[in-house]
Design a protein around this motif. Structure first.
Motif, PDB file in Angstrom:
ATOM      1  N   ALA A  83       0.851  -1.135   0.062  1.00  0.00           N
ATOM      2  CA  ALA A  83       0.202   0.101   0.021  1.00  0.00           C
ATOM      3  C   ALA A  83       0.782   1.301   0.140  1.00  0.00           C
ATOM      4  CB  ALA A  83      -1.002   0.001   1.310  1.00  0.00           C
ATOM      5  N   ARG A  84       2.076   1.229   0.941  1.00  0.00           N
ATOM      6  CA  ARG A  84       2.948   2.499   0.847  1.00  0.00           C
ATOM      7  C   ARG A  84       3.512   2.532  -0.613  1.00  0.00           C
ATOM      8  NH1 ARG A  84       4.767   5.563   4.521  1.00  0.00           N
ATOM      9  NH2 ARG A  84       3.664   4.482   6.200  1.00  0.00           N
ATOM     10  N   GLU A  85       3.993   1.534  -0.721  1.00  0.00           N
ATOM     11  CA  GLU A  85       4.659   1.679  -2.468  1.00  0.00           C
ATOM     12  C   GLU A  85       3.989   2.083  -3.518  1.00  0.00           C
ATOM     13  OE1 GLU A  85       7.937   1.426  -2.869  1.00  0.00           O
ATOM     14  OE2 GLU A  85       8.611   0.676  -1.185  1.00  0.00           O
ATOM     15  N   LEU A  86       2.570   1.624  -3.349  1.00  0.00           N
ATOM     16  CA  LEU A  86       1.511   2.122  -4.388  1.00  0.00           C
ATOM     17  C   LEU A  86       0.821   3.489  -4.021  1.00  0.00           C
ATOM     18  CD1 LEU A  86      -0.195  -1.546  -5.074  1.00  0.00           C
ATOM     19  CD2 LEU A  86       1.451  -0.204  -6.434  1.00  0.00           C
ATOM     20  N   LEU A  87       1.287   4.348  -3.131  1.00  0.00           N
ATOM     21  CA  LEU A  87       1.042   5.548  -2.968  1.00  0.00           C
ATOM     22  C   LEU A  87      -0.188   5.683  -1.988  1.00  0.00           C
ATOM     23  CD1 LEU A  87       1.696   7.105  -6.394  1.00  0.00           C
ATOM     24  CD2 LEU A  87       3.304   6.875  -4.694  1.00  0.00           C
ATOM     25  N   PHE A  88      -0.850   4.669  -1.607  1.00  0.00           N
ATOM     26  CA  PHE A  88      -2.170   4.737  -0.756  1.00  0.00           C
ATOM     27  C   PHE A  88      -2.167   5.321   0.402  1.00  0.00           C
ATOM     28  CE2 PHE A  88      -3.972   1.043  -3.726  1.00  0.00           C
ATOM     29  CZ  PHE A  88      -4.208   1.982  -4.652  1.00  0.00           C
ATOM     30  N   HIS A  89      -0.871   5.353   1.084  1.00  0.00           N
ATOM     31  CA  HIS A  89      -0.817   6.147   2.505  1.00  0.00           C
ATOM     32  C   HIS A  89      -1.020   7.636   2.092  1.00  0.00           C
ATOM     33  CE1 HIS A  89       3.375   6.796   0.254  1.00  0.00           C
ATOM     34  NE2 HIS A  89       3.445   7.722   1.313  1.00  0.00           N
ATOM     35  N   ARG A  90      -1.135   7.995   0.912  1.00  0.00           N
ATOM     36  CA  ARG A  90      -1.352   9.423   0.630  1.00  0.00           C
ATOM     37  C   ARG A  90      -2.870   9.509   0.168  1.00  0.00           C
ATOM     38  NH1 ARG A  90       0.385  12.585   3.229  1.00  0.00           N
ATOM     39  NH2 ARG A  90       0.374  14.289   1.982  1.00  0.00           N
ATOM     40  N   ALA A  91      -3.699   8.646   0.200  1.00  0.00           N
ATOM     41  CA  ALA A  91      -4.828   8.650  -0.279  1.00  0.00           C
ATOM     42  C   ALA A  91      -5.850   8.204   0.657  1.00  0.00           C
ATOM     43  CB  ALA A  91      -5.180   7.621  -1.405  1.00  0.00           C
ATOM     44  N   MET A  92      -7.083   8.068   0.605  1.00  0.00           N
ATOM     45  CA  MET A  92      -8.121   8.208   1.625  1.00  0.00           C
ATOM     46  C   MET A  92      -8.049   6.898   2.363  1.00  0.00           C
ATOM     47  SD  MET A  92     -11.851   9.631   1.609  1.00  0.00           S
ATOM     48  CE  MET A  92     -12.345   8.872   0.099  1.00  0.00           C
ATOM     49  N   GLY A  93      -7.966   5.849   1.663  1.00  0.00           N
ATOM     50  CA  GLY A  93      -7.932   4.498   2.428  1.00  0.00           C
ATOM     51  C   GLY A  93      -6.981   4.277   3.603  1.00  0.00           C
ATOM     52  N   PHE A  94      -5.690   4.688   3.335  1.00  0.00           N
ATOM     53  CA  PHE A  94      -4.729   4.535   4.164  1.00  0.00           C
ATOM     54  C   PHE A  94      -4.169   5.758   4.956  1.00  0.00           C
ATOM     55  CE2 PHE A  94      -4.588   0.758   1.615  1.00  0.00           C
ATOM     56  CZ  PHE A  94      -4.399  -0.060   2.521  1.00  0.00           C
ATOM     57  N   ALA A  95      -4.476   6.783   4.335  1.00  0.00           N
ATOM     58  CA  ALA A  95      -3.887   7.950   5.097  1.00  0.00           C
ATOM     59  C   ALA A  95      -4.246   8.117   6.630  1.00  0.00           C
ATOM     60  CB  ALA A  95      -4.391   9.409   4.524  1.00  0.00           C
ATOM     61  N   PRO A  96      -3.412   8.423   7.600  1.00  0.00           N
ATOM     62  CA  PRO A  96      -3.490   8.532   8.855  1.00  0.00           C
ATOM     63  C   PRO A  96      -4.749   9.497   9.294  1.00  0.00           C
ATOM     64  CG  PRO A  96      -1.357   9.637   8.415  1.00  0.00           C
ATOM     65  CD  PRO A  96      -2.063   9.123   7.083  1.00  0.00           C
TER      66      PRO A  96
END
Length: 503
Positions: free
Chosen positions: A120-133
């Protein structure tokens, strides 16, 4: 006889390394035993009052293609439906298979974050709604999507596009039946759902027989596979360094392609805005300006939208159609309802759906029997110490909810393994997150924001497909075997026959 006193020191020196080696090996053996066989696993050795399986049993269960069933069986065997603890490597997990503890987890501010897997981090999802803190950035994304993409007005505005895509699927089924005498529904539904997202979010229709469409399809499938892998690098530091499963390498290759694909669409929108102003979700994000959403964040947000809106709809519809083939009486009842409220002289529309109560019950029952995310797809992370029931849960613990186990619990549902849409005609059960007996879209802060749009799409397309065709099994029949990847798919995709209904 004892050796001479002057020989004793030399013998001790010789024995000491062996004793140290023996102690070291004994320690390794103990750690390996604790790692693999200790109840709850090594991460829970100091909190063993929470019932749980060994790490080995948990790893076997989670590696299974039916992990939801394996975990449900473990919870049941340990009398741990309310809460079960286990470890994967050094990662600490809890899982609920009961509505009360599930509600505590999903509605608690302590579980406001999601664990960010390496993929998820490598696929940028930590900057999207699903995984963003959880925080201001996440709240801003949620506000934007709720206002500009998933609000009732936007859902209604997309009605004509949804209907057009539904009509395309009807025509595609007709053509495939003419050519082959049967149709594999997953491919038709997948392309329809993907185009629905592309039209809603990007304002762009994709031709999957040509270069751009073929490339997008490959990227989506690769992304789903990477997010669905049980990646040991997330739980064992040595594996993280070595990337033995190749998840990091594959993710970085994919994200390079994603940057090019989505970046090109963003640039096209920038050029178009100079002439026509703005209209779709990409234009909404561009209108916010770089001070609120950077270009890299925009790529992550838009890429996630493709994932969250594509296969869930296609997979659910495939399960529903499989049930229609297996239960011709239920199919006939749904078609009689459509004929009564809509007739045969016009195509069903969004405005008809509120009157189609039996059709809505079919969708609910399919979500109960075959929830697309049986483990609610993406787990939660304890951001501080918290209690769930009487159990103390330390910060950093990953929490999961086995929604499949809850919806198949005979103490909650009568005849849980029987497909009975009528149960929802007699008793109203909300599926939007307030009733944890059945919450296929999650609950609390991290509930799926697109649930209303997803349901509107499924209801309309199902009504169009049932209005147009009678559905029969092919020679191969229908196999309801499951395969859990990122979503709960049919192991053997539905191949069936569709006969056009007389007007």
């Amino acid at each position: 006889m004892f050796p001479p006193a002057d020989d004793s020191p030399s013998i001790l020196v010789l024995l000491l390394p062996n004793a140290t080696a023996f102690s070291f090996h004994l320690l390794l053996l103990f750690l390996a035993a604790a790692f693999l066989f200790f109840p709850g696993g090594i991460a829970w050795t100091h909190r063993s009052h929470i019932p749980g399986p060994s790490s080995l049993a948990a790893a076997v269960a989670l590696s299974s293609t039916t992990a939801h069933r394996a975990l449900a069986a473990l919870s049941s065997s340990l009398a741990a439906n309310r809460l079960m603890a286990f470890s994967l490597g050094f990662s600490r997990f809890i899982i609920s298979s009961h509505p009360e503890t599930a509600k505590e987890i999903l509605n608690s501010s302590a579980f406001a974050d999601r664990p960010v897997k390496e993929s998820a981090r490598e696929l940028l999802f930590h900057r999207a709604m699903g995984f963003a803190p959880f925080g201001e950035y996440w709240r801003n994304l949620r506000r934007i999507s709720s206002t500009h993409l998933f609000c009732p007005q936007r859902i209604e505005a997309f009605g004509d596009r949804r209907r057009e895509i539904g009509e395309w699927m009807v025509e595609e089924v007709r053509v495939l039946m003419g050519k082959q005498g049967k149709v594999e529904m997953k491919e038709v539904l997948h392309f329809g759902a993907l185009n629905n997202v592309m039209m809603s979010v990007f304002g762009k229709k994709i031709d999957f027989d040509k270069g751009e469409g073929i490339e997008l399809e490959k990227m989506v499938r690769e992304g789903y596979e990477l997010l669905g892998i049980l990646n040991w690098a997330d739980h064992l530091p040595l594996f993280r360094w070595m990337d033995l499963q190749g998840v990091r390498r594959r993710s970085r290759i994919l994200v390079g392609k994603v940057n090019v694909f989505v970046g090109k669409i963003i640039e096209e929108h920038k050029m178009r805005r100079r002439i026509n102003g703005f209209g779709d979700f990409v234009d909404v994000l561009l209108d916010l300006g770089k001070e609120k959403i950077s270009d890299s964040d925009m790529v992550a947000i838009l890429w996630e939208m493709i994932f969250r809106g594509t296969d869930t709809v296609a997979i659910l519809l495939e399960w529903i159609l499989a049930r229609m083939v297996l239960h011709p009486d239920i199919q006939a009842n749904a078609q009689a309802e459509i004929d009564a409220y809509v007739g045969k002289s016009r195509v069903v529309s969004d405005a008809d759906i509120p009157n189609l109560h039996y059709l809505q019950s079919i969708v609910k029952e399919s979500l109960r029997m075959h929830p697309p995310g049986p483990l609610l797809s993406w787990a939660r992370l304890a951001i501080h110490d918290v209690h769930v029931g009487n159990y103390f849960i330390p910060a950093g613990t990953t929490a999961m909810v086995n929604m499949w186990a809850i919806t198949h619990d005979e103490s909650i549902w009568s005849d849980p393994n029987e497909f009975k849409p009528e149960r929802f005609l007699k008793n109203h059960v909300s599926i939007m997150g307030s009733d944890l007996r059945m919450a296929p879209f999650g609950s609390g802060r991290r509930v799926c924001p697109g649930k209303a749009m997803g349901l509107a799409t499924v209801h309309l397309w199902l009504a169009q497909l049932l209005q147009s065709f009678k559905w029969f099994p092919s020679i191969s029949g229908v196999d309801l075997s499951e395969c859990l990847k990122m979503s709960l798919e049919m192991k053997n995709h539905l191949v069936c026959c569709a006969v056009h209904r007389d007007p």
